[in-house]
Every structure is written in structure tokens, then in C-alpha cells.
Design a protein around this motif. Structure first.
Motif, PDB file in Angstrom:
ATOM      1  N   VAL A   8       0.870  -1.181   0.000  1.00  0.00           N
ATOM      2  CA  VAL A   8       0.000   0.000   0.000  1.00  0.00           C
ATOM      3  C   VAL A   8       0.904   1.227   0.000  1.00  0.00           C
ATOM      4  N   GLY A   9       0.744   2.095  -0.995  1.00  0.00           N
ATOM      5  CA  GLY A   9       1.595   3.271  -1.144  1.00  0.00           C
ATOM      6  C   GLY A   9       2.700   2.972  -2.134  1.00  0.00           C
ATOM      7  N   CYS A  10       2.623   3.582  -3.326  1.00  0.00           N
ATOM      8  CA  CYS A  10       3.589   3.261  -4.395  1.00  0.00           C
ATOM      9  C   CYS A  10       4.551   4.414  -4.669  1.00  0.00           C
ATOM     10  N   GLY A  12       8.275   6.531  -3.136  1.00  0.00           N
ATOM     11  CA  GLY A  12       9.711   6.270  -3.132  1.00  0.00           C
ATOM     12  C   GLY A  12      10.124   4.932  -2.535  1.00  0.00           C
ATOM     13  N   ILE A  13       9.749   4.674  -1.266  1.00  0.00           N
ATOM     14  CA  ILE A  13      10.281   3.475  -0.595  1.00  0.00           C
ATOM     15  C   ILE A  13       9.636   2.196  -1.128  1.00  0.00           C
ATOM     16  N   SER A  14       8.483   2.307  -1.753  1.00  0.00           N
ATOM     17  CA  SER A  14       7.842   1.097  -2.288  1.00  0.00           C
ATOM     18  C   SER A  14       8.694   0.457  -3.380  1.00  0.00           C
ATOM     19  N   THR A  72       2.969   3.984   2.997  1.00  0.00           N
ATOM     20  CA  THR A  72       2.423   5.342   2.950  1.00  0.00           C
ATOM     21  C   THR A  72       3.146   6.191   3.996  1.00  0.00           C
ATOM     22  N   HIS A  73       2.783   7.478   4.080  1.00  0.00           N
ATOM     23  CA  HIS A  73       3.312   8.310   5.165  1.00  0.00           C
ATOM     24  C   HIS A  73       2.713   7.831   6.491  1.00  0.00           C
ATOM     25  N   ALA A  74       3.300   8.278   7.592  1.00  0.00           N
ATOM     26  CA  ALA A  74       2.972   7.760   8.926  1.00  0.00           C
ATOM     27  C   ALA A  74       1.486   7.848   9.318  1.00  0.00           C
ATOM     28  N   VAL A 120       8.159  -3.645  12.109  1.00  0.00           N
ATOM     29  CA  VAL A 120       8.522  -2.349  11.536  1.00  0.00           C
ATOM     30  C   VAL A 120       9.773  -2.542  10.682  1.00  0.00           C
ATOM     31  N   SER A 121       9.876  -1.756   9.612  1.00  0.00           N
ATOM     32  CA  SER A 121      10.972  -1.960   8.669  1.00  0.00           C
ATOM     33  C   SER A 121      12.164  -1.039   8.973  1.00  0.00           C
ATOM     34  N   HIS A 122      13.042  -1.504   9.868  1.00  0.00           N
ATOM     35  CA  HIS A 122      14.351  -0.861  10.069  1.00  0.00           C
ATOM     36  C   HIS A 122      15.366  -1.833   9.479  1.00  0.00           C
ATOM     37  N   GLN A 123      15.830  -1.568   8.282  1.00  0.00           N
ATOM     38  CA  GLN A 123      16.570  -2.583   7.536  1.00  0.00           C
ATOM     39  C   GLN A 123      18.036  -2.726   7.932  1.00  0.00           C
ATOM     40  N   PHE A 124      18.631  -1.691   8.540  1.00  0.00           N
ATOM     41  CA  PHE A 124      20.096  -1.703   8.702  1.00  0.00           C
ATOM     42  C   PHE A 124      20.585  -2.895   9.528  1.00  0.00           C
ATOM     43  N   MET A 162      11.940  11.556  13.487  1.00  0.00           N
ATOM     44  CA  MET A 162      10.982  10.583  12.936  1.00  0.00           C
ATOM     45  C   MET A 162      11.496   9.965  11.634  1.00  0.00           C
ATOM     46  N   GLU A 163      12.585  10.512  11.100  1.00  0.00           N
ATOM     47  CA  GLU A 163      13.140   9.981   9.845  1.00  0.00           C
ATOM     48  C   GLU A 163      14.334   9.078  10.152  1.00  0.00           C
ATOM     49  N   MET A 164      15.536   9.662  10.295  1.00  0.00           N
ATOM     50  CA  MET A 164      16.712   8.855  10.633  1.00  0.00           C
ATOM     51  C   MET A 164      16.741   8.489  12.110  1.00  0.00           C
ATOM     52  N   ASP A 208      10.826  18.853   2.754  1.00  0.00           N
ATOM     53  CA  ASP A 208      10.585  17.423   2.685  1.00  0.00           C
ATOM     54  C   ASP A 208       9.086  17.179   2.691  1.00  0.00           C
ATOM     55  N   ARG A 209       8.618  16.316   1.826  1.00  0.00           N
ATOM     56  CA  ARG A 209       7.178  16.134   1.651  1.00  0.00           C
ATOM     57  C   ARG A 209       6.542  15.243   2.702  1.00  0.00           C
ATOM     58  N   ARG A 210       7.301  14.640   3.551  1.00  0.00           N
ATOM     59  CA  ARG A 210       6.731  13.629   4.464  1.00  0.00           C
ATOM     60  C   ARG A 210       5.904  14.227   5.586  1.00  0.00           C
TER      61      ARG A 210
HETATM   62  N1  NAD Z   1      13.084   2.469   5.754  1.00  0.00           N
HETATM   63  C1  NAD Z   1      13.607   3.472   5.054  1.00  0.00           C
HETATM   64  O1  NAD Z   1      14.809   3.595   4.897  1.00  0.00           O
HETATM   65  C2  NAD Z   1      12.681   4.487   4.435  1.00  0.00           C
HETATM   66  C3  NAD Z   1      13.122   5.273   3.379  1.00  0.00           C
HETATM   67  C4  NAD Z   1      12.213   6.163   2.803  1.00  0.00           C
HETATM   68  C5  NAD Z   1      10.931   6.281   3.310  1.00  0.00           C
HETATM   69  N2  NAD Z   1      10.551   5.510   4.374  1.00  0.00           N
HETATM   70  C6  NAD Z   1       9.191   5.634   4.955  1.00  0.00           C
HETATM   71  O2  NAD Z   1       8.248   5.138   4.009  1.00  0.00           O
HETATM   72  C7  NAD Z   1       7.032   5.872   4.096  1.00  0.00           C
HETATM   73  C8  NAD Z   1       6.686   6.415   2.718  1.00  0.00           C
HETATM   74  O3  NAD Z   1       7.699   7.316   2.304  1.00  0.00           O
HETATM   75  P1  NAD Z   1       7.907   7.664   0.740  1.00  0.00           P
HETATM   76  O4  NAD Z   1       9.105   8.513   0.653  1.00  0.00           O
HETATM   77  O5  NAD Z   1       7.843   6.418  -0.058  1.00  0.00           O
HETATM   78  O6  NAD Z   1       6.620   8.563   0.477  1.00  0.00           O
HETATM   79  P2  NAD Z   1       6.011   8.983  -0.949  1.00  0.00           P
HETATM   80  O7  NAD Z   1       5.327  10.293  -0.741  1.00  0.00           O
HETATM   81  O8  NAD Z   1       7.043   8.899  -2.011  1.00  0.00           O
HETATM   82  O9  NAD Z   1       4.934   7.830  -1.233  1.00  0.00           O
HETATM   83  C9  NAD Z   1       3.748   7.687  -0.482  1.00  0.00           C
HETATM   84  C10 NAD Z   1       2.685   7.121  -1.412  1.00  0.00           C
HETATM   85  O10 NAD Z   1       1.516   6.824  -0.644  1.00  0.00           O
HETATM   86  C11 NAD Z   1       0.404   7.095  -1.497  1.00  0.00           C
HETATM   87  N3  NAD Z   1      -0.848   7.225  -0.745  1.00  0.00           N
HETATM   88  C12 NAD Z   1      -1.333   8.292  -0.073  1.00  0.00           C
HETATM   89  N4  NAD Z   1      -2.547   8.014   0.446  1.00  0.00           N
HETATM   90  C13 NAD Z   1      -2.822   6.727   0.098  1.00  0.00           C
HETATM   91  C14 NAD Z   1      -3.934   5.868   0.342  1.00  0.00           C
HETATM   92  N5  NAD Z   1      -5.009   6.258   1.051  1.00  0.00           N
HETATM   93  N6  NAD Z   1      -3.876   4.612  -0.153  1.00  0.00           N
HETATM   94  C15 NAD Z   1      -2.819   4.179  -0.887  1.00  0.00           C
HETATM   95  N7  NAD Z   1      -1.735   4.970  -1.141  1.00  0.00           N
HETATM   96  C16 NAD Z   1      -1.742   6.222  -0.650  1.00  0.00           C
HETATM   97  C17 NAD Z   1       0.812   8.386  -2.206  1.00  0.00           C
HETATM   98  O11 NAD Z   1       0.028   8.635  -3.349  1.00  0.00           O
HETATM   99  C18 NAD Z   1       2.281   8.096  -2.515  1.00  0.00           C
HETATM  100  O12 NAD Z   1       2.432   7.494  -3.801  1.00  0.00           O
HETATM  101  C19 NAD Z   1       7.252   6.948   5.158  1.00  0.00           C
HETATM  102  O13 NAD Z   1       6.714   6.516   6.386  1.00  0.00           O
HETATM  103  C20 NAD Z   1       8.763   7.058   5.237  1.00  0.00           C
HETATM  104  O14 NAD Z   1       9.249   7.492   6.497  1.00  0.00           O
HETATM  105  C21 NAD Z   1      11.389   4.608   4.923  1.00  0.00           C
END
Ligand code: NAD
Length: 370
Positions: A8-10, A12-14, A72-74, A120-124, A162-164, A208-210
Motif C-alpha cells: 500500500v503506497g507506491c 519512493g520506498i515502495s 504510505t506516510h505515517a 517495523v521496517s528498520h533494515q540496517f 521521525m526519519e533517521m 521534505d514532503r513527508r
Molecule cells: N526504511 C527506510 O529507509 C525508508 C526510506 C524512505 C521512506 N521511508 C518511509 O516510508 C514511508 C513512505 O515514504 P515515501 O518517501 O515512499 O513517500 P512517498 O510520498 O514517495 O509515497 C507515499 C505514497 O503513498 C500514497 N498514498 C497516499 N494516500 C494513500 C492511500 N489512502 N492509499 C494508498 N496509497 C496512498 C501516495 O500517493 C504516494 O504514492 C514513510 O513513512 C517514510 O518514512 C522509509
């Protein structure tokens, strides 16, 4: 049996989660969901995924998934996880797990009563270099572990926490074998943070968009304590990129030091045979390992340390074998517990013991009261 995975959520991180499911054995990526059709199609086309949804509830109803990655975002981590639990789907949730501990508790309870895992996804921590560093410490190669240090990427501290910050707390939990308490100071524009400085994360860090909910402060010093007397130090402050990203961890022992640092997209493990490295006494550091060597590969590919395949692999193996994921159960909440404890400690001036008793958002409850 091949597990059926969805995301769910496509954004950056997807991309990393999708690549992980595509490259791991025993799992197939069968469905994706995003409200943004272009993002959905882009990710689905990369991996030839047929199941494409604009509503996650519908995806859970139709796809009979085994695992879902919540990317998705938090603010959406909680409702998506609750819906997954109702559909009996195991959840690997991106960090931060939730906006606060009340939401995290609801996610954990829902997954527990549905009989599914929540991690939770903490990959390091899952990467070979982190495992090697931990083995070296256990073997006494840097003497007694005294401390672990982390420095932020240079974004305002409340945002970075909330990020790093959550990743760093997980690294500390991993190397220190637990976190018992947190003590922190938070400042904003040169003075101690007050209630008037609490704001949405997008306001504190507009570049930052988050969306990470309520945050506070541009500078933080976090000190935490571990079970065996070792401690962690985290410094988050605004700085330019001129000195690059200093990301550690920097592990200090009584007879030596270790550092994991990024270089050219691949992490490196460095060793120094001295307990200190002040400017007047800078001993030579030796490169011990790089993340692209053969023992750091999955299915013939060297994956960068920050790639989510490392945490996805643990989740897939856990579901396939019926064990708990390493970052499941109470440990799924630890990094978020630390975030709450940072603000609680700052506002009360006291050391905060984990797990916290008051589960409310430490900033939200203060804004409401004024
Ligand atoms: N583990 C890591 O290293 C790492 C790295 C980057 C981001 N993250 C985390 O991943 C999460 C997402 O970050 P991102 O950078 O990929 O964000 P992003 O803004 O690039 O992607 C979020 C996606 O969620 C979608 N979305 C919004 N509402 C939705 C809904 N109701 N149903 C389905 N999709 C929906 C948006 O359209 C968007 O495509 C954040 O919590 C961020 O902190 C983790």
C-alpha cells in the motif's frame, strides 16, 4: 507454498519493497495500491503486477494476501494496518511505525488478536556488515562496548527524529541489546523548546514532503542507557551537506572502535585499534569489509545496506517458518517509544524509563492542554 504479497503506497520506498518481493524466494508480489494512478501503474509495470487498486480495503478483500508492506506516510500506517489485521494479513510497516504510542498499541493489539505478525521496517540491523560488527563486539575485538554515536543528516531535529532518528534508535537497540531509558534536550532557534514551538512536521521541514505529525525543535542531544551500562548518544542539528552524511553507527569500545559508513552507495565497515580519536590523537582506521562482497549478497545481487530487502527478507522468512519477525512484538514499538521519551524527557527535565506508561503523544497532549 508461495506467499502472496501486496504493497500500500507506491511512492519512493515502495520501489525497494517491490524489488525485494521480486527477488526473494517463496514470495510473489501480486497486488499494489495507491490513490495516485500514475504512481500505481509505474510500480506495477516495473514488476508486471496485475492487481492494481485505489482502495486498500478492496485490495485486502479481493487478493487473499499473506503479507502487506505499508509504504504510505505515517498517518496512514494505523488505518492500513488495522484493515490488514481484519483481513488476517501479516504487516511489515515502514517507519515510523505510527504517529504516537496510542496508535502503535492499537496496531499491535489488532494484529495480535488477528493472529498475524506486525513488524517495523528498520533494515540496517539485518545487513551483513551490521551482523559482522556485532559479532566482532561479542568476540571482544574492541574490548567492552562503551558507547554508540549517531549524527543526523542535517535536517531540523524534530523532523529528523521521525526519519533517521527512529533508524538510529533501532541500531542502538541492536548493538546495546536493549534500551532502558532516554534523556534529551531539545532547542529551537537557540532556546529551549516550549509548547509554542510544537508544529506539524511539514512546517518544520518544508523541503521534505513527508507527514510525520507533530514535531518540535531544530537541535537535539539524546542520551540513552542500555542494560549493561553502555550508552547511546544521538546528535541531531541543522547543517549543510558540505561535510557529507556522517551516518554511523560509530561504536566505541575500551580497546577499539568500529564505524559503518556509506561510500559510493555501498556501506563499509572500518576498524580503529584505539579507544579514542581526538584531533591530537588520530589513529589509523582500517577498511574491514564492504557491502558488495560475496557474503553480502542475496540471490547473486549485492544490495546496498539501506535497501529494504534486508528487512523484507526477515519478514518473509518469519511468515514462512511461523517464527516471530526480529522487529515484531514489543520490539516493533521500541524506536517510537524512544521518540516519545525524547520529548517527555525534554519537557519534564527527567530521565524517562521505557516502556513509557503514558501512551499519549508527548507533544499532542501538551498542545491540547494550552
Ligand atoms: N526504511 C527506510 O529507509 C525508508 C526510506 C524512505 C521512506 N521511508 C518511509 O516510508 C514511508 C513512505 O515514504 P515515501 O518517501 O515512499 O513517500 P512517498 O510520498 O514517495 O509515497 C507515499 C505514497 O503513498 C500514497 N498514498 C497516499 N494516500 C494513500 C492511500 N489512502 N492509499 C494508498 N496509497 C496512498 C501516495 O500517493 C504516494 O504514492 C514513510 O513513512 C517514510 O518514512 C522509509
Amino acid at each position: 507454498m508461495t506467499l502472496r504479497a501486496g504493497i500500500v503506497g507506491c511512492g519512493g520506498i515502495s520501489r525497494s519493497h517491490a524489488a525485494a518481493y521480486a527477488h526473494l524466494d517463496g514470495v510473489e508480489l501480486v497486488a499494489l495500491c495507491d490513490i495516485n494512478r500514475a504512481a500505481l501503474d509505474e510500480r506495477a509495470n516495473e514488476h508486471g503486477v496485475a492487481g492494481r487498486y485505489g482502495e486498500y480495503e478492496e485490495m485486502f478483500e479481493r487478493e487473499r494476501l499473506d503479507i502487506v508492506s505499508v509504504c504510505t506516510h505515517a498517518p496512514l500506517h494505523t488505518p492500513v494496518t488495522l484493515a490488514a489485521a481484519r483481513a488476517a494479513v501479516h504487516v511489515l510497516c515502514e517507519k515510523p511505525l505510527a504517529l504516537d504510542l496510542e496508535h502503535a498499541d492499537r496496531m499491535r493489539a489488532a494484529c495480535e488478536s488477528a493472529g498475524v505478525q506486525l513488524a517495523v521496517s528498520h533494515q540496517f540491523r539485518f545487513t551483513p556488515l551490521f551482523r559482522q560488527a556485532k559479532e566482532w563486539i561479542a568476540a571482544g575485538r574492541i574490548g567492552e562496548l562503551r558507547a554508540i554515536r549517531e549524527v543526523g543528516k542535517g535536517r531540523p531535529a524534530g523532523f529528523e527524529l521521525m526519519e533517521m532518528g527512529v533508524h538510529y534508535f533501532d541500531e542502538m537497540e541492536f548493538f546495546l541489546d536493549g534500551i532502558e531509558w532516554v534523556h534529551a534536550q531539545v532547542s529551537y532557534e537557540g532556546r529551549a523548546v516550549g509548547v509554542e514551538d510544537i508544529m506539524p512536521s511539514r512546517q518544520l521541514c518544508p523541503t521534505d514532503r513527508r507527514d510525520n505529525g507533530l514535531v518540535a525543535g531544530d537541535t537535539m542531544l539524546v542520551h540513552l542507557g542500555a542494560p549493561h551500562g553502555a550508552y547511546g548518544l544521538m546528535e541531531l542539528y541543522v547543517r549543510g551537506s558540505v561535510h557529507d552524511w556522517l551516518m554511523g553507527p560509530h561504536l566505541l569500545g575500551s580497546e577499539g572502535q568500529l564505524m559503518i559508513k556509506p561510500h559510493g552507495g555501498m556501506d563499509e565497515l572500518w576498524y580503529c585499534p584505539s579507544d579514542v580519536s581526538f584531533a591530537a590523537h588520530t589513529p589509523p582506521w582500517e577498511l574491514v569489509a564492504r557491502a558488495d562482497q560475496s557474503d553480502c549478497q542475496i540471490n547473486g545481487t549485492a544490495w546496498p545496506t539501506r535497501h529494504s530487502i534486508w528487512s523484507v527478507r526477515d519478514m518473509v522468512e518469519a511468515v514462512r517458518t511461523g517464527r516471530k519477525p526480529e522487529l515484531g512484538g514489543a520490539r516493533a514499538l521500541t524506536s517510537l517509544e524512544c521518540v516519545s521519551a525524547v520529548y517527555e524527557s525534554h519537557f519534564t527535565g527527567a530521565r524517562v524509563v521505557l516502556p513509557m506508561e503514558d501512551r499519549r503523544h508527548p507533544l499532542g497532549k501538551r498542545v491540547v492542554r494550552t
